[in-house]
Design an enzyme around this catalytic site. Structure first.
Site, PDB file in Angstrom:
ATOM      1  N   ASP A 175       0.850  -1.185   0.000  1.00 59.47           N
ATOM      2  CA  ASP A 175       0.000   0.000   0.000  1.00 59.47           C
ATOM      3  C   ASP A 175       0.897   1.251   0.000  1.00 59.47           C
ATOM      4  O   ASP A 175       1.811   1.333  -0.809  1.00 59.47           O
ATOM      5  CB  ASP A 175      -0.967  -0.045   1.193  1.00 59.47           C
ATOM      6  CG  ASP A 175      -2.108   0.948   1.069  1.00 59.47           C
ATOM      7  OD1 ASP A 175      -3.116   0.620   0.421  1.00 59.47           O
ATOM      8  OD2 ASP A 175      -1.984   2.077   1.585  1.00 59.47           O
ATOM      9  N   TYR A 302      -2.726  11.153   0.962  1.00 60.75           N
ATOM     10  CA  TYR A 302      -3.325  11.025  -0.372  1.00 60.75           C
ATOM     11  C   TYR A 302      -3.244  12.355  -1.111  1.00 60.75           C
ATOM     12  O   TYR A 302      -2.962  12.387  -2.316  1.00 60.75           O
ATOM     13  CB  TYR A 302      -4.779  10.564  -0.255  1.00 60.75           C
ATOM     14  CG  TYR A 302      -4.917   9.103   0.081  1.00 60.75           C
ATOM     15  CD1 TYR A 302      -5.226   8.171  -0.901  1.00 60.75           C
ATOM     16  CD2 TYR A 302      -4.720   8.646   1.376  1.00 60.75           C
ATOM     17  CE1 TYR A 302      -5.339   6.820  -0.598  1.00 60.75           C
ATOM     18  CE2 TYR A 302      -4.831   7.301   1.690  1.00 60.75           C
ATOM     19  CZ  TYR A 302      -5.132   6.390   0.700  1.00 60.75           C
ATOM     20  OH  TYR A 302      -5.236   5.056   0.987  1.00 60.75           O
ATOM     21  N   HIS A 353      -4.675  -7.878   0.366  1.00 65.18           N
ATOM     22  CA  HIS A 353      -3.941  -6.617   0.389  1.00 65.18           C
ATOM     23  C   HIS A 353      -3.083  -6.467   1.638  1.00 65.18           C
ATOM     24  O   HIS A 353      -2.004  -5.886   1.586  1.00 65.18           O
ATOM     25  CB  HIS A 353      -4.958  -5.474   0.309  1.00 65.18           C
ATOM     26  CG  HIS A 353      -4.362  -4.119   0.217  1.00 65.18           C
ATOM     27  ND1 HIS A 353      -3.606  -3.703  -0.857  1.00 65.18           N
ATOM     28  CD2 HIS A 353      -4.403  -3.051   1.074  1.00 65.18           C
ATOM     29  CE1 HIS A 353      -3.222  -2.452  -0.674  1.00 65.18           C
ATOM     30  NE2 HIS A 353      -3.683  -2.042   0.496  1.00 65.18           N
TER      31      HIS A 353
END
Length: 375
Positions: A175, A302, A353
């Protein structure tokens, strides 16, 4: 400046009492008018988790585990960075910096750190394990100005490893950890012998659009699904992190819903998030967002770096473990456009994930197999 300071968690009891009160006063929405997770976190699943959180969950267990591993803080580039650090007793151990992502935290690694540092097999590769909390995550300091993107974090991690006295080391991540670790690979700091990713970063080219290769078709389908149905969180956090941050910092149930949706969608499960992870594991992670109030600060990563995720190429030795339920599977040919010196690749038959969290034994084996080629 440069001092490594011990850090011990001892959350005041009144904070836990206030959390319980907030959970008791939750105002719930009506049940979703669909029979699946297509509109987001299901009411029944969230109520089940919150009931466990309120009555049975024990934060002190997680707190004790983190303290037992060894926690520290050091100021790097003006920011206090929190990290777990477990040195191996083995003189031949390889120093490793391992980086989590969103909505994860260093608790993703609680099931692997001891085995990495002190292998049950005396012949297995051992590691000195360093697991930092990303800036604005967990108990790392929250940046008060812009500029803390993945490149700056990569430089900070290189400084951290040098500060700990590790002249030769390797890096791993998934990630956001994959983005940071890729940036470390691009930076190629002195002493970094190689990197490993469990979320391979690769992009399709024009030639892939007409491909008949099943792996390419699967990757394109997953990319399309992500963009249309699964990326709302990233669009919000990469454009308006402050707006969603108010809800994530103020409401524990809102925070849990935001995170649980991704636990369900991104793990290798049979329909329930609890097929892959326990409620205790998920709540340990949620608490590392709730207690330090990092819903907004974590989302800002982000805003800083999402548009540049995985850009550039890496020339130092690299390895990939491809888990089958990864949200954005990337065929090896795509990954080799970024990792130009790929020395290890393995396709796993289970796991999603959150690879270290979901499949700790497999994950540890992958790190040993990959980094044995770089040691």
């Amino acid at each position: 400046m440069g001092e490594i300071r011990p850090f011990e968690l001892d959350i005041p009891e009144d904070e836990l009492v206030r959390l319980a009160d907030r959970l008791d006063r939750t105002r719930w929405p009506e049940q979703e008018p669909v029979a699946d997770w297509s509109q987001g976190t299901r009411l029944a699943a969230l109520k089940e988790l919150v009931a466990y959180w309120r009555i049975e969950y024990d934060w002190r267990r997680c707190e004790a585990k983190l303290n037992a591993i060894g926690q520290h803080v050091t100021e790097i580039d003006g920011l206090d960075i929190h990290f777990l650090h477990k040195r191996s007793s083995r003189p031949d151990a390889l120093p490793l910096v391992i980086t989590h992502g969103w909505p994860g935290s260093v608790v993703e690694f609680l099931g692997i750190i001891d085995e990495l540092a002190e292998p049950s097999d005396s012949e297995a590769l051992a590691f000195h394990v360093v697991a930092p909390s990303l800036p604005g995550y967990g108990f790392s300091q929250k940046p008060s100005s812009t500029g803390w993107g993945v490149e700056r974090i990569a430089r900070a991690w290189a400084e951290l490893m040098q500060r700990l006295g590790y002249a030769q080391w390797v890096a791993q991540g998934g990630d956001w950890g994959a983005a940071v670790t890729t940036a470390i690979g691009q930076l190629a700091p002195a002493g970094c012998r190689g990197i490993h990713l469990n979320m391979p970063i690769g992009r399709p080219g024009p030639e892939d659009m007409a491909s008949k290769d099943p792996k390419v078709l699967k990757a394109l389908q997953a990319l399309g699904f992500y963009q249309e149905w699964d990326s709302g969180y990233s669009k919000e956090q990469s454009t308006r992190p402050q707006t969603i941050g108010y809800a994530l910092v103020d409401s524990p149930v809102g925070l849990a819903a935001w995170i649980l949706e991704k636990i369900h969608c991104w793990t290798d499960n049979d329909g329930s998030p609890w097929d892959a992870l326990s409620m205790d594991q998920v709540l340990d992670d949620i608490m590392l967002y709730w207690l330090p109030a990092t819903g907004a600060s974590a989302a800002r990563l982000y805003w800083e770096s999402f548009a540049k995720f995985g850009a550039g190429t890496v020339a130092i030795p690299s390895g990939v473990s491809a888990f089958p339920k990864e949200i954005l599977p990337a065929p090896r040919a795509w990954v080799e456009r970024t990792l130009t010196n790929l020395v290890y690749w393995n396709d796993l038959d289970k796991g999603g994930h959150f690879a270290a969290w979901e499949q700790p034994e497999l994950f540890v084996g992958e790190l040993r197999a990959c980094f044995a080629r770089m040691a």
